[in-house]
Design a protein around this motif. Structure first.
Motif, PDB file in Angstrom:
ATOM      1  N   ALA A 183       0.828  -1.214   0.000  1.00  0.00           N
ATOM      2  CA  ALA A 183       0.000   0.000   0.000  1.00  0.00           C
ATOM      3  C   ALA A 183       0.860   1.261   0.000  1.00  0.00           C
ATOM      4  N   TRP A 184       2.000   1.215  -0.717  1.00  0.00           N
ATOM      5  CA  TRP A 184       2.889   2.368  -0.807  1.00  0.00           C
ATOM      6  C   TRP A 184       2.442   3.277  -1.938  1.00  0.00           C
ATOM      7  N   SER A 185       2.428   4.558  -1.667  1.00  0.00           N
ATOM      8  CA  SER A 185       2.176   5.561  -2.701  1.00  0.00           C
ATOM      9  C   SER A 185       3.478   5.820  -3.458  1.00  0.00           C
ATOM     10  N   GLY A 186       3.377   6.604  -4.522  1.00  0.00           N
ATOM     11  CA  GLY A 186       4.579   6.982  -5.253  1.00  0.00           C
ATOM     12  C   GLY A 186       5.554   7.746  -4.375  1.00  0.00           C
ATOM     13  N   THR A 187       5.033   8.559  -3.487  1.00  0.00           N
ATOM     14  CA  THR A 187       5.869   9.323  -2.567  1.00  0.00           C
ATOM     15  C   THR A 187       6.600   8.382  -1.606  1.00  0.00           C
ATOM     16  N   GLU A 188       5.900   7.359  -1.125  1.00  0.00           N
ATOM     17  CA  GLU A 188       6.527   6.411  -0.211  1.00  0.00           C
ATOM     18  C   GLU A 188       7.605   5.599  -0.921  1.00  0.00           C
ATOM     19  N   VAL A 189       7.342   5.196  -2.157  1.00  0.00           N
ATOM     20  CA  VAL A 189       8.364   4.473  -2.934  1.00  0.00           C
ATOM     21  C   VAL A 189       9.591   5.353  -3.095  1.00  0.00           C
ATOM     22  N   SER A 190       9.375   6.611  -3.412  1.00  0.00           N
ATOM     23  CA  SER A 190      10.486   7.546  -3.575  1.00  0.00           C
ATOM     24  C   SER A 190      11.278   7.679  -2.273  1.00  0.00           C
ATOM     25  N   ARG A 191      10.572   7.802  -1.167  1.00  0.00           N
ATOM     26  CA  ARG A 191      11.234   7.938   0.135  1.00  0.00           C
ATOM     27  C   ARG A 191      12.024   6.681   0.481  1.00  0.00           C
ATOM     28  N   ARG A 192      11.431   5.528   0.253  1.00  0.00           N
ATOM     29  CA  ARG A 192      12.080   4.259   0.623  1.00  0.00           C
ATOM     30  C   ARG A 192      13.273   3.922  -0.271  1.00  0.00           C
ATOM     31  N   THR A 193      13.229   4.368  -1.519  1.00  0.00           N
ATOM     32  CA  THR A 193      14.295   4.018  -2.458  1.00  0.00           C
ATOM     33  C   THR A 193      15.357   5.103  -2.571  1.00  0.00           C
ATOM     34  N   GLY A 194      14.999   6.335  -2.222  1.00  0.00           N
ATOM     35  CA  GLY A 194      15.934   7.440  -2.387  1.00  0.00           C
ATOM     36  C   GLY A 194      16.005   7.946  -3.820  1.00  0.00           C
ATOM     37  N   VAL A 195      15.075   7.491  -4.670  1.00  0.00           N
ATOM     38  CA  VAL A 195      15.008   7.931  -6.064  1.00  0.00           C
ATOM     39  C   VAL A 195      13.806   8.866  -6.186  1.00  0.00           C
ATOM     40  N   SER A 196      14.006  10.039  -6.778  1.00  0.00           N
ATOM     41  CA  SER A 196      12.937  11.036  -6.843  1.00  0.00           C
ATOM     42  C   SER A 196      11.747  10.532  -7.659  1.00  0.00           C
ATOM     43  N   ARG A 197      10.582  11.062  -7.341  1.00  0.00           N
ATOM     44  CA  ARG A 197       9.372  10.691  -8.091  1.00  0.00           C
ATOM     45  C   ARG A 197       9.519  11.070  -9.558  1.00  0.00           C
ATOM     46  N   GLN A 198      10.163  12.204  -9.828  1.00  0.00           N
ATOM     47  CA  GLN A 198      10.346  12.638 -11.211  1.00  0.00           C
ATOM     48  C   GLN A 198      11.163  11.618 -11.987  1.00  0.00           C
ATOM     49  N   THR A 199      12.232  11.114 -11.363  1.00  0.00           N
ATOM     50  CA  THR A 199      13.071  10.115 -12.032  1.00  0.00           C
ATOM     51  C   THR A 199      12.283   8.835 -12.272  1.00  0.00           C
ATOM     52  N   ILE A 200      11.569   8.388 -11.252  1.00  0.00           N
ATOM     53  CA  ILE A 200      10.759   7.164 -11.404  1.00  0.00           C
ATOM     54  C   ILE A 200       9.730   7.345 -12.507  1.00  0.00           C
ATOM     55  N   ASN A 201       9.086   8.503 -12.553  1.00  0.00           N
ATOM     56  CA  ASN A 201       8.091   8.761 -13.607  1.00  0.00           C
ATOM     57  C   ASN A 201       8.727   8.766 -14.994  1.00  0.00           C
ATOM     58  N   ARG A 202       9.937   9.316 -15.112  1.00  0.00           N
ATOM     59  CA  ARG A 202      10.645   9.282 -16.404  1.00  0.00           C
ATOM     60  C   ARG A 202      10.942   7.845 -16.802  1.00  0.00           C
ATOM     61  N   TRP A 203      11.350   7.029 -15.831  1.00  0.00           N
ATOM     62  CA  TRP A 203      11.625   5.619 -16.125  1.00  0.00           C
ATOM     63  C   TRP A 203      10.360   4.912 -16.615  1.00  0.00           C
ATOM     64  N   VAL A 204       9.238   5.182 -15.974  1.00  0.00           N
ATOM     65  CA  VAL A 204       7.973   4.541 -16.361  1.00  0.00           C
ATOM     66  C   VAL A 204       7.588   4.936 -17.784  1.00  0.00           C
ATOM     67  N   ARG A 205       7.853   6.180 -18.137  1.00  0.00           N
ATOM     68  CA  ARG A 205       7.517   6.658 -19.495  1.00  0.00           C
ATOM     69  C   ARG A 205       8.577   6.269 -20.526  1.00  0.00           C
ATOM     70  N   GLY A 206       9.737   5.809 -20.069  1.00  0.00           N
ATOM     71  CA  GLY A 206      10.837   5.528 -20.993  1.00  0.00           C
ATOM     72  C   GLY A 206      11.402   6.802 -21.567  1.00  0.00           C
ATOM     73  N   ASP A 207      11.302   7.866 -20.792  1.00  0.00           N
ATOM     74  CA  ASP A 207      11.673   9.205 -21.234  1.00  0.00           C
ATOM     75  C   ASP A 207      13.038   9.595 -20.668  1.00  0.00           C
ATOM     76  N   TRP A 208      14.113   8.969 -21.187  1.00  0.00           N
ATOM     77  CA  TRP A 208      15.453   9.306 -20.747  1.00  0.00           C
ATOM     78  C   TRP A 208      16.394   9.224 -21.933  1.00  0.00           C
ATOM     79  N   ALA A 209      17.317  10.185 -21.979  1.00  0.00           N
ATOM     80  CA  ALA A 209      18.250  10.261 -23.110  1.00  0.00           C
ATOM     81  C   ALA A 209      19.424   9.303 -22.940  1.00  0.00           C
ATOM     82  N   SER A 210      19.900   9.149 -21.716  1.00  0.00           N
ATOM     83  CA  SER A 210      20.999   8.218 -21.463  1.00  0.00           C
ATOM     84  C   SER A 210      20.548   7.227 -20.392  1.00  0.00           C
TER      85      SER A 210
END
Length: 147
Positions: A28-55
């Protein structure tokens, strides 16, 4: 973009999406909780989900994301098409010594005699300790003086 690079982006986006879905469903983790637990920002995680990264994503962030969710980083590396053998210690290079208590916890996590519930509690405790804020040095010194 090459076809291979696009396929890797899709594979990694699928991996991240499934990891997020599992974290939401089982913990029952929200996106914010995942970000907090992993130390990876929500913006980065969202880019990964969209496949929106240049490198390619940074290996440290990929590992942090996986470890925060209790996943094996090798699965993420495979989705990214990375050579997992290159990540290990180099020949002749010894791994740093591990604390005996940490070794004991790791042994319990792979022991088939230890219940899944206990393994869950061990992982949750480790995650809590790994990502809690660090006290400033002067506050820690005061605590030692008071005892």
């Amino acid at each position: 973009m090459t076809e291979t690079a696009n396929a890797r982006k899709i594979a990694y986006a699928t991996f991240v999406r499934r990891a997020l879905d599992e974290a939401r469903a089982t913990r029952a983790w929200s996106g914010t909780e995942v970000s907090r637990r992993t130390g990876v920002s929500r913006q980065t995680i969202n880019r990964w989900v969209r496949g929106d990264w240049a490198s390619d994503p940074e290996a440290e962030r990929v590992v942090a994301f996986c470890e925060g969710l209790g996943l094996n980083p090798a699965a993420a590396f495979a989705a990214l098409g990375w050579d997992r053998t290159a990540a290990g210690p180099r020949p002749g290079q010894a791994a740093p010594p591990m604390d005996p208590d940490v070794e004991a916890l790791l042994r319990r996590l792979v022991d088939p005699q230890v219940s899944d519930a206990e393994k869950f509690h061990i992982r949750e405790t480790i995650r809590y300790l790994a990502y809690r804020p660090t006290l400033p040095v002067d506050v820690r010194k005061r605590g030692n003086q008071a005892g």
